[in-house]
Design a protein around this motif. Structure first.
Motif, PDB file in Angstrom:
ATOM      1  N   THR A 125       0.930  -1.001   0.152  1.00  0.00           N
ATOM      2  CA  THR A 125       0.036   0.134   0.146  1.00  0.00           C
ATOM      3  C   THR A 125       1.011   1.234   0.146  1.00  0.00           C
ATOM      4  O   THR A 125       2.105   1.138   0.261  1.00  0.00           O
ATOM      5  CB  THR A 125      -1.097  -0.001   1.276  1.00  0.00           C
ATOM      6  OG1 THR A 125      -0.165   0.145   2.484  1.00  0.00           O
ATOM      7  CG2 THR A 125      -1.650  -1.082   1.105  1.00  0.00           C
ATOM      8  N   VAL A 126       0.277   2.231  -0.516  1.00  0.00           N
ATOM      9  CA  VAL A 126       0.844   3.611  -0.312  1.00  0.00           C
ATOM     10  C   VAL A 126      -0.031   4.590   0.068  1.00  0.00           C
ATOM     11  O   VAL A 126      -0.951   4.723  -0.176  1.00  0.00           O
ATOM     12  CB  VAL A 126       1.571   3.944  -1.777  1.00  0.00           C
ATOM     13  CG1 VAL A 126       0.383   3.867  -2.640  1.00  0.00           C
ATOM     14  CG2 VAL A 126       2.149   5.295  -1.944  1.00  0.00           C
ATOM     15  N   GLY A 127       0.539   5.557   0.922  1.00  0.00           N
ATOM     16  CA  GLY A 127      -0.138   6.423   1.738  1.00  0.00           C
ATOM     17  C   GLY A 127      -0.611   7.671   0.835  1.00  0.00           C
ATOM     18  O   GLY A 127       0.346   8.020  -0.310  1.00  0.00           O
ATOM     19  N   VAL A 128      -1.565   8.414   0.835  1.00  0.00           N
ATOM     20  CA  VAL A 128      -1.955   9.408   0.058  1.00  0.00           C
ATOM     21  C   VAL A 128      -1.019  10.490   0.137  1.00  0.00           C
ATOM     22  O   VAL A 128      -0.940  11.279  -1.057  1.00  0.00           O
ATOM     23  CB  VAL A 128      -3.512   9.881   0.354  1.00  0.00           C
ATOM     24  CG1 VAL A 128      -3.494  10.442   1.761  1.00  0.00           C
ATOM     25  CG2 VAL A 128      -4.022  10.988  -0.626  1.00  0.00           C
ATOM     26  N   GLU A 129      -0.401  10.804   1.248  1.00  0.00           N
ATOM     27  CA  GLU A 129       0.486  12.003   1.049  1.00  0.00           C
ATOM     28  C   GLU A 129       1.780  11.606  -0.043  1.00  0.00           C
ATOM     29  O   GLU A 129       2.126  12.741  -0.315  1.00  0.00           O
ATOM     30  CB  GLU A 129       1.235  12.041   2.482  1.00  0.00           C
ATOM     31  CG  GLU A 129       0.202  12.562   3.587  1.00  0.00           C
ATOM     32  CD  GLU A 129      -0.335  14.062   3.565  1.00  0.00           C
ATOM     33  OE1 GLU A 129       0.500  14.859   3.914  1.00  0.00           O
ATOM     34  OE2 GLU A 129      -1.314  14.453   2.969  1.00  0.00           O
ATOM     35  N   MET A 130       2.170  10.181   0.166  1.00  0.00           N
ATOM     36  CA  MET A 130       3.314   9.868  -0.421  1.00  0.00           C
ATOM     37  C   MET A 130       2.769  10.237  -2.344  1.00  0.00           C
ATOM     38  O   MET A 130       3.485  10.489  -2.822  1.00  0.00           O
ATOM     39  CB  MET A 130       3.700   8.665  -0.245  1.00  0.00           C
ATOM     40  CG  MET A 130       4.903   8.109  -1.258  1.00  0.00           C
ATOM     41  SD  MET A 130       5.574   6.515  -0.816  1.00  0.00           S
ATOM     42  CE  MET A 130       6.694   7.070   0.662  1.00  0.00           C
ATOM     43  N   ILE A 131       1.530   9.550  -2.580  1.00  0.00           N
ATOM     44  CA  ILE A 131       1.046   9.775  -3.896  1.00  0.00           C
ATOM     45  C   ILE A 131       0.975  11.185  -4.246  1.00  0.00           C
ATOM     46  O   ILE A 131       1.428  11.737  -5.223  1.00  0.00           O
ATOM     47  CB  ILE A 131      -0.278   9.274  -3.976  1.00  0.00           C
ATOM     48  CG1 ILE A 131      -0.494   7.628  -3.756  1.00  0.00           C
ATOM     49  CG2 ILE A 131      -1.198   9.469  -5.222  1.00  0.00           C
ATOM     50  CD1 ILE A 131      -1.651   7.104  -3.192  1.00  0.00           C
TER      51      ILE A 131
END
Length: 242
Positions: free
Chosen positions: A181-187
């Motif tokens: 998974t990847v966090g919205v902040e990183m995206i």
């Protein structure tokens, strides 16, 4: 000459059927009580909004097409006020006469080429439910409406390209990490450096991520956080663009 007349009639009927099937595929509800032919209204769609139409398969779209559509539409709807609000469409490969063009503008009739309708069908076929008929209605302007409908098609295509870019970005971020998974902040941070099709604010990007992770779309998955900044997303399937 009779054979030729029959051929022309058959060609007209075939053309009507193709147009009718195309509109149905786009999401219109077709009233099958109207089969066109001599003295009949070629098209009547009841949902998502009333639409009356005439199909002209010949090399020219004749002068009396607008009058036909008005008269037959009035008979079908039996309500002059309702007819004013009803979408009116003339479809044909031929060139409309100047007289018809003037009449179409006065009476709020959109004239489009079958190729334009075909492009809408292709878009809907490649990306189901991408054609929003309510919004499309705004592009069915009086007179020759092909360019306006093309604008709508391009607008939808740009929205799809943006979403395809975001799906690809999430996939790429996950491929480069151990976590699935990847966090919205990183995206959000990565998006700004990904040569994006357009700039997006954090709320705009988050809204699209949620849209893409809806069960009805299913391009991404979402693990809901305590707030919009702690949501995590993961890749499910590609959104390919031609």
């Amino acid at each position: 000459e009779l054979d030729q007349g029959k051929t022309n009639y058959q060609a007209g009927t075939d053309f009507e059927n193709i147009v009718r099937d195309s509109l149905k595929f786009l999401g219109f509800t077709i009233d099958h009580a109207h089969k066109g032919g001599a003295g009949g209204l070629d098209l009547f769609c009841s949902k998502p909004y009333p639409l009356v139409g005439e199909c002209k398969a010949g090399k020219k779209i004749p002068n009396d097409t607008a009058v036909q559509l008005l008269n037959l539409g009035t008979l079908r709807l039996n309500n002059q006020e309702l007819l004013k609000k009803t979408a009116k469409l003339i479809i044909g490969p031929g060139e409309p006469t100047k007289q018809l063009m003037d009449a179409a503008i006065v009476h709020g009739m959109a004239i489009i080429n079958p190729e334009t309708l075909e492009k809408l069908v292709k878009l809907q076929s490649q990306y189901p439910n991408s054609v929003d008929l309510i919004i499309l209605k705004n592009y069915l302007i009086p007179g020759q409406a092909d360019q306006e409908v093309e604008k709508y098609i391009n607008h939808v295509s740009e929205k799809l390209k943006l979403r395809s870019h975001i799906v690809h970005l999430v996939k790429k971020l996950i491929d480069n990490r151990d976590n699935h998974t990847v966090g919205v902040e990183m995206i959000d941070g990565a998006y700004n450096f990904s040569n994006p099709p357009q700039s997006l604010t954090h709320p705009e990007l988050h809204e699209i991520l949620i849209e893409l992770s809806s069960p009805l779309t299913g391009y991404l998955g979402r693990i809901k956080g305590t707030d919009s900044k702690s949501d995590c997303f993961y890749f499910l399937r590609d959104l390919p663009m031609d």
